[in-house]
Design a protein around this motif. Structure first.
Motif, PDB file in Angstrom:
ATOM      1  N   HIS A 265     -55.444  27.549  55.942  1.00 42.88           N
ATOM      2  CA  HIS A 265     -54.018  27.535  56.333  1.00 42.88           C
ATOM      3  C   HIS A 265     -53.577  27.643  57.797  1.00 42.88           C
TER       4      HIS A 265
ATOM      5  N   LEU B 101     -55.217  27.714  47.038  1.00 39.36           N
ATOM      6  CA  LEU B 101     -54.804  26.914  48.187  1.00 39.36           C
ATOM      7  C   LEU B 101     -54.085  25.659  47.731  1.00 39.36           C
TER       8      LEU B 101
ATOM      9  N   LYS C 151     -50.602  26.513  46.590  1.00 39.05           N
ATOM     10  CA  LYS C 151     -49.987  27.005  47.737  1.00 39.05           C
ATOM     11  C   LYS C 151     -49.285  25.630  48.261  1.00 39.05           C
ATOM     12  N   TYR C 152     -49.906  24.479  48.645  1.00 38.65           N
ATOM     13  CA  TYR C 152     -49.514  23.301  49.211  1.00 38.65           C
ATOM     14  C   TYR C 152     -48.787  22.412  48.320  1.00 38.65           C
TER      15      TYR C 152
END
Length: 501
Positions: A241, A421, A424-425
């Motif tokens: 990140h 992750l 998350k995106y």
């Protein structure tokens, strides 16, 4: 959390902090005498300063640090006698400074330990010595992040080659992902939080916000400031990140390296202190390929590079190595290297900088003629000259040309097994899209399959229902029939293929 922690032994040594740098400074003294002015001077060198008054708490904290941490330690003479014999062989400890009132009394025991760099009684001398030594430590002590690629089918390479390939794909994806003002603000805010109370770095941050321009990327990278420290730490620890937030500036550095690309063959050098295990791993990879997951700083000045190792020679449990690299610009395309002296904050240094993700063939690892240093000889490689060529071409084709987006990044991370992750995106993109955006249907489906693969079947069903509501009635009818025939939505969770729409 501010990065200077006041004198206390109540800190939870099991909790890893959210630092943005590789180095930290520990001060152990039963009766600390430092002032705010001293703290500011020390934090201008190493931002993260933590103070202890108890030996046991301090040692526990040190022992629980990551292998990628690098610790500089200040200790009083009395407590130094107690703790130094126990911690001087720990890899994370790179230097110790004994700050005391009795130099003559403490020097005999301190001289027995290679990592004790000085015994000082003057505070200004202490700060000056730490600052001078740290200029070299940043070069040779900062952890290297390397991925290996083996072409030897007789060796077990489970996961190793995959990490190598996906590190290349991730870099390619991020460099083509347009940055936003929101991303830059998040990065700046994180840095301001990290450097709270550090007047020197907060001043640098203010200047960066007001004056940064793409043509100054190399200048900022070589300057002694938060930019170099945090970007390097992000790359070496593979903090995805933080790299994501830095991607615009990484792209600017990449562009400048391409513009100033070296035009002729060069032999360059880099000195490094590495552990015996790291050296043995390199020896096992002779004839294979390595990828350096950070910008790789080298020099054409052989004597200067070797002098760094002379300063640090004799450190316990560490191996001094000298990288000797042959680089021919005709052999590379995507990963440039350039002489950045004219664009650096240090114009008198003969620095050759390689783009992050550069690939090298590791030719040999041998001891020098005087048996003091291991010489690691490497050659800069192109992606097209080895067994990586076809798989890299295929996977980059899957990314498509032009700009990538957050959905693409999420899918790459998903394929890498980084499910949290990826989610998350996907969710970051979801917040940016209007309610009628055509990307929503596929995005909901990706979130549904991802949740299913994570075992969150109820959440998966909700995402698929959202996707179905956006489809036309015929598609909805067909989808319902298909769902009825399926025994469980979870049975389709493992069917994801790396395909970018």
């Amino acid at each position: 959390m501010a990065s200077a922690i006041s004198s206390t032994d109540k800190i939870d040594t099991n909790v890893e902090d959210d630092r943005l740098e590789s180095f930290r400074l520990i001060w152990l003294d039963a009766n600390p005498k430092e002032t705010r002015d001293t703290e500011q001077k020390l934090r201008s060198v190493i931002n993260y300063l933590i103070k202890f008054q108890d030996v046991k708490h301090c040692q526990k904290y040190i022992e629980q640090r990551s292998q990628k941490d690098r610790i500089v330690m200040i200790v009083s003479g009395q407590l130094g006698r107690e703790i130094v014999p126990s911690i001087h062989k720990i890899r994370q400890i790179i230097s110790i400074y004994v700050y005391c009132m009795n130099k003559i009394g403490n020097k005999p025991w301190a001289d027995k330990y290679a990592k004790v760099k000085a015994v000082v009684v003057d505070l200004d001398e202490l700060i000056s010595r730490i600052k001078t030594d740290h200029k070299i430590q940043k070069v040779v002590e900062e952890p290297l992040s390397i991925n290996y690629f083996s072409t030897d089918t007789g060796k077990s390479t489970t996961g190793v080659n995959g990490q190598f390939v996906f590190s290349q794909i991730l870099i390619d994806c991020l460099l083509r992902l347009k940055s936003t003002q929101t991303d830059t603000k998040e990065l700046i805010d994180r840095c301001k939080h990290q450097y709270e109370g550090n007047s020197c770095e907060l001043s640098n941050l203010h200047q960066f916000e007001k004056e940064y321009s793409p043509d100054k990327a190399l200048w900022w990278y070589t300057r002694e400031s938060f930019f170099y420290k945090t970007l390097n730490a992000a790359l070496r620890t593979q903090d995805v990140h933080l790299i994501f937030l830095f991607r615009a500036f990484i792209s600017d550095i990449h562009r400048q390296l391409k513009n100033y690309q070296c035009q002729g063959f060069l032999r360059v050098y880099r000195s490094q202190m590495i552990s015996s295990d790291e050296l043995n791993a390199l020896k096992q990879c002779c004839g294979q390929f390595i990828c350096v997951n950070s910008f790789f700083s080298t020099s054409t000045d052989y004597r200067q590079v070797l002098s760094f190792l002379n300063v640090l020679h004799g450190t316990d449990n560490l191996e001094p190595v000298l990288f000797e690299i042959d680089a021919d610009p005709k052999m590379i395309a995507a990963k440039p290297f350039a002489n950045i002296s004219e664009h650096s904050d240090y114009k008198d240094e003969s620095e050759i900088l390689f783009m992050l993700g550069s690939i090298f063939r590791l030719n040999s690892v041998n001891r020098s003629s005087d048996n003091q240093v291991s010489i690691i000889r490497m050659t800069l490689c192109s992606e097209n000259e080895h067994d990586l060529k076809h798989v890299l071409m295929y996977m980059k084709h899957q990314l498509g040309g032009g700009e990538t987006n957050l959905q693409t990044l999420g899918k790459v991370l998903w394929e890498m097994g980084k499910l949290d992750l990826a989610e998350k995106y996907f969710n970051r993109l979801l917040k940016q899209l209007p309610s009628n955006d055509p990307l929503l249907t596929n995005l909901y489906e990706d979130l549904g399959r991802l949740a299913s693969q994570s075992g969150q079947y109820d959440i998966s069903l909700q995402w698929h229902q959202k996707s179905l509501r956006l489809k036309n009635p015929k598609q909805l009818f067909d989808a319902i029939n298909m769902e009825t025939r399926a025994s469980s939505i979870g049975t389709r969770g493992g069917t994801f293929k790396f395909k970018i729409n």
